[in-house]
Design an enzyme around this catalytic site. Structure first.
Site, PDB file in Angstrom:
ATOM      1  N   HIS A  91       0.844  -1.212   0.000  1.00 32.44           N
ATOM      2  CA  HIS A  91       0.000   0.000   0.000  1.00 32.44           C
ATOM      3  C   HIS A  91       0.877   1.259   0.000  1.00 32.44           C
ATOM      4  CE1 HIS A  91      -3.941  -2.033   0.667  1.00 32.44           C
ATOM      5  NE2 HIS A  91      -3.143  -2.972   1.146  1.00 32.44           N
TER       6      HIS A  91
ATOM      7  N   TYR B  47       3.772  -4.843  10.206  1.00 39.07           N
ATOM      8  CA  TYR B  47       3.666  -3.397   9.968  1.00 39.07           C
ATOM      9  C   TYR B  47       4.837  -2.683  10.643  1.00 39.07           C
ATOM     10  CZ  TYR B  47      -0.933  -4.105   7.893  1.00 39.07           C
ATOM     11  OH  TYR B  47      -1.950  -4.506   7.065  1.00 39.07           O
TER      12      TYR B  47
HETATM   13  C1  HEM Z   1      -0.438 -11.486   6.821  1.00 36.35           C
HETATM   14  C2  HEM Z   1      -1.193 -10.596   6.240  1.00 36.35           C
HETATM   15  C3  HEM Z   1      -0.749  -9.189   5.936  1.00 36.35           C
HETATM   16  C4  HEM Z   1       0.500  -8.658   5.827  1.00 36.35           C
HETATM   17  C5  HEM Z   1       1.839  -9.384   5.963  1.00 36.35           C
HETATM   18  C6  HEM Z   1       0.342  -7.250   5.523  1.00 36.35           C
HETATM   19  C7  HEM Z   1       1.382  -6.365   5.348  1.00 36.35           C
HETATM   20  C8  HEM Z   1       1.240  -4.992   5.236  1.00 36.35           C
HETATM   21  C9  HEM Z   1       2.319  -4.042   5.335  1.00 36.35           C
HETATM   22  C10 HEM Z   1       3.773  -4.401   5.536  1.00 36.35           C
HETATM   23  C11 HEM Z   1       1.790  -2.791   5.212  1.00 36.35           C
HETATM   24  C12 HEM Z   1       2.521  -1.465   5.293  1.00 36.35           C
HETATM   25  C13 HEM Z   1       2.513  -1.022   6.782  1.00 36.35           C
HETATM   26  C14 HEM Z   1       3.170   0.304   7.041  1.00 36.35           C
HETATM   27  O1  HEM Z   1       4.316   0.528   6.634  1.00 36.35           O
HETATM   28  O2  HEM Z   1       2.527   1.145   7.724  1.00 36.35           O
HETATM   29  C15 HEM Z   1       0.381  -2.957   5.009  1.00 36.35           C
HETATM   30  C16 HEM Z   1      -0.513  -1.941   4.832  1.00 36.35           C
HETATM   31  C17 HEM Z   1      -1.864  -2.127   4.653  1.00 36.35           C
HETATM   32  N1  HEM Z   1      -2.564  -3.311   4.739  1.00 36.35           N
HETATM   33 FE1  HEM Z   1      -1.788  -5.100   5.139  1.00 36.35          FE
HETATM   34  N2  HEM Z   1      -0.999  -6.945   5.471  1.00 36.35           N
HETATM   35  C18 HEM Z   1      -1.690  -8.094   5.714  1.00 36.35           C
HETATM   36  C19 HEM Z   1      -3.058  -8.235   5.768  1.00 36.35           C
HETATM   37  C20 HEM Z   1      -3.965  -7.239   5.484  1.00 36.35           C
HETATM   38  C21 HEM Z   1      -5.393  -7.385   5.527  1.00 36.35           C
HETATM   39  C22 HEM Z   1      -6.149  -8.642   5.938  1.00 36.35           C
HETATM   40  C23 HEM Z   1      -5.914  -6.174   5.173  1.00 36.35           C
HETATM   41  C24 HEM Z   1      -7.357  -5.760   5.087  1.00 36.35           C
HETATM   42  C25 HEM Z   1      -8.263  -6.057   5.983  1.00 36.35           C
HETATM   43  C26 HEM Z   1      -4.811  -5.262   4.911  1.00 36.35           C
HETATM   44  C27 HEM Z   1      -4.915  -3.953   4.535  1.00 36.35           C
HETATM   45  C28 HEM Z   1      -3.886  -3.044   4.494  1.00 36.35           C
HETATM   46  C29 HEM Z   1      -4.055  -1.631   4.221  1.00 36.35           C
HETATM   47  C30 HEM Z   1      -5.357  -0.910   3.856  1.00 36.35           C
HETATM   48  C31 HEM Z   1      -2.790  -1.051   4.332  1.00 36.35           C
HETATM   49  C32 HEM Z   1      -2.438   0.423   4.166  1.00 36.35           C
HETATM   50  C33 HEM Z   1      -2.574   1.123   5.507  1.00 36.35           C
HETATM   51  C34 HEM Z   1      -2.190   2.567   5.402  1.00 36.35           C
HETATM   52  O3  HEM Z   1      -2.820   3.286   4.608  1.00 36.35           O
HETATM   53  O4  HEM Z   1      -1.256   2.982   6.119  1.00 36.35           O
HETATM   54  N3  HEM Z   1      -3.647  -5.946   5.112  1.00 36.35           N
HETATM   55  N4  HEM Z   1       0.054  -4.317   5.039  1.00 36.35           N
END
Ligand code: HEM
Length: 304
Positions: free
Chosen positions: A26, A293
């Site tokens: 993202h 995260y």
């Molecule tokens: C094992 C599962 C997952 C992993 C490894 C993962 C990993 C990540 C990582 C590394 C980031 C960036 C975090 C940052 O630097 O602040 C991120 C952002 C995000 N993830 Fe996940 N994620 C997972 C599951 C999910 C799920 C289930 C959802 C939805 C329900 C989701 C929605 C999002 C969203 C919307 C962002 C952006 C948040 C923002 O705008 O700062 N992710 N994810």
């Protein structure tokens, strides 16, 4: 051996590249500000402070799922909507949702394996049968996810799903598991690929800036309420569509947020950051996310 957050983000970085200053996933996004106001039904389901009816200030971030900040907006991708709510006692609570109605796998290991299998493009397609054999739940989930990857006409017109179950505890101590949907109040559609491409690489941000300059953008907050036996630890498994749904509030996005993420400010949306009256379920994907995260934050803020 269990997957470590470092191993997970290594795979993510190999898939999308490592881009200093950007989220590992993202990476491309836009910040807005506004409020959340709960309906009277919300207070019957949880005693959470932001669910009692008074407007709560909020920061919002729309995003594209890719870890490549230069990926064009018209590319197929899940879109994200993350919300940070500023509670009266100074605490914060986050809601994080995507346009996919289901998660592809029921474990973090499965998700990371799927990303890894995609990274080599067609050359790595041979890895997919192996992946599906190991994570059969993906066979049912992926066809439901595919249409949601098509680019929308606006971030403001898509539905966003929280996917995990959370336990909501009422003032009387009653408990229920719920799942979140942020449903758009603005009409819109998904775009044919040629039409989205004609709008340009950054059309989603440009459209939102223009839209928010004219009027607020609103989403209805809905919860679906589980019945006994519905899976509360598996984000790849839907609950029956006849399960009761309640409208628990409205998110109102009123303008661009220009103060956050400037200078040293680091903004992180973490779905496990809940409040009194809301508890995480035992979903292993939900429980893995905070450490992944944090690893992404450590890498995006590391000195070059
Ligand atoms: C094992 C599962 C997952 C992993 C490894 C993962 C990993 C990540 C990582 C590394 C980031 C960036 C975090 C940052 O630097 O602040 C991120 C952002 C995000 N993830 Fe996940 N994620 C997972 C599951 C999910 C799920 C289930 C959802 C939805 C329900 C989701 C929605 C999002 C969203 C919307 C962002 C952006 C948040 C923002 O705008 O700062 N992710 N994810």
């Amino acid at each position: 051996m269990a997957l470590s957050p470092q191993q997970a983000i290594d795979v993510v970085n190999r898939t999308f590249g490592r881009h200093s200053g950007y989220r590992a996933l993202h990476a491309k996004g836009i910040l807005l500000k506004g409020t959340f106001t709960a309906t009277p039904q919300a207070a019957q389901l949880t005693r959470a402070p932001h669910m009692q009816g008074a407007p709560t200030p909020a920061t919002f971030r729309f995003s594209n799922g890719s870890g490549n900040p230069r990926q064009p907006d018209y590319a197929p991708d899940p879109r994200g909507l993350a919300v940070k709510l500023y509670l009266p006692d100074g605490a914060r609570t986050d809601i994080v949702a995507v346009t996919s109605p289901r998660f592809p796998t029921k474990t973090p290991e499965g998700f990371i394996e799927l990303l890894g299998a995609q990274s080599g493009g067609l050359a790595a397609a041979w890895k997919m049968p192996l992946f599906l054999a190991r994570h059969p739940e993906a066979l049912a989930a992926i066809p439901r996810i595919a249409p949601s990857l098509i680019a929308p006409s606006s971030y403001a017109v898509a539905s966003y799903y929280g996917l995990h179950a959370f336990k909501w505890v009422g003032a009387d101590g009653s408990e229920r598991y719920v799942r979140y949907t942020l449903a758009p109040q603005a009409p819109g559609s998904r775009l044919a690929p040629w039409r989205a491409r004609a709008l340009g690489r950054d059309y989603l941000r440009e459209e939102l800036r223009e839209r928010i300059g004219r009027a607020p953008v609103r989403f209805t907050f809905e919860v679906q309420i589980a019945e006994p036996g519905d899976p509360t630890d598996d984000p790849s498994a839907a609950w029956p569509s006849r399960r009761r749904r309640e409208r628990v509030g409205t998110f109102e996005l009123t303008g661009l947020e220009t103060e956050r993420e400037t200078g040293d400010d680091v903004l992180v949306f973490d779905p496990s950051r809940v409040s009194d009256g809301i508890e995480c379920s035992s979903d292993p994907v939900l429980l893995f996310r905070p450490s992944a995260y944090s690893e992404s934050v450590a890498r995006r803020t590391a000195p070059q």
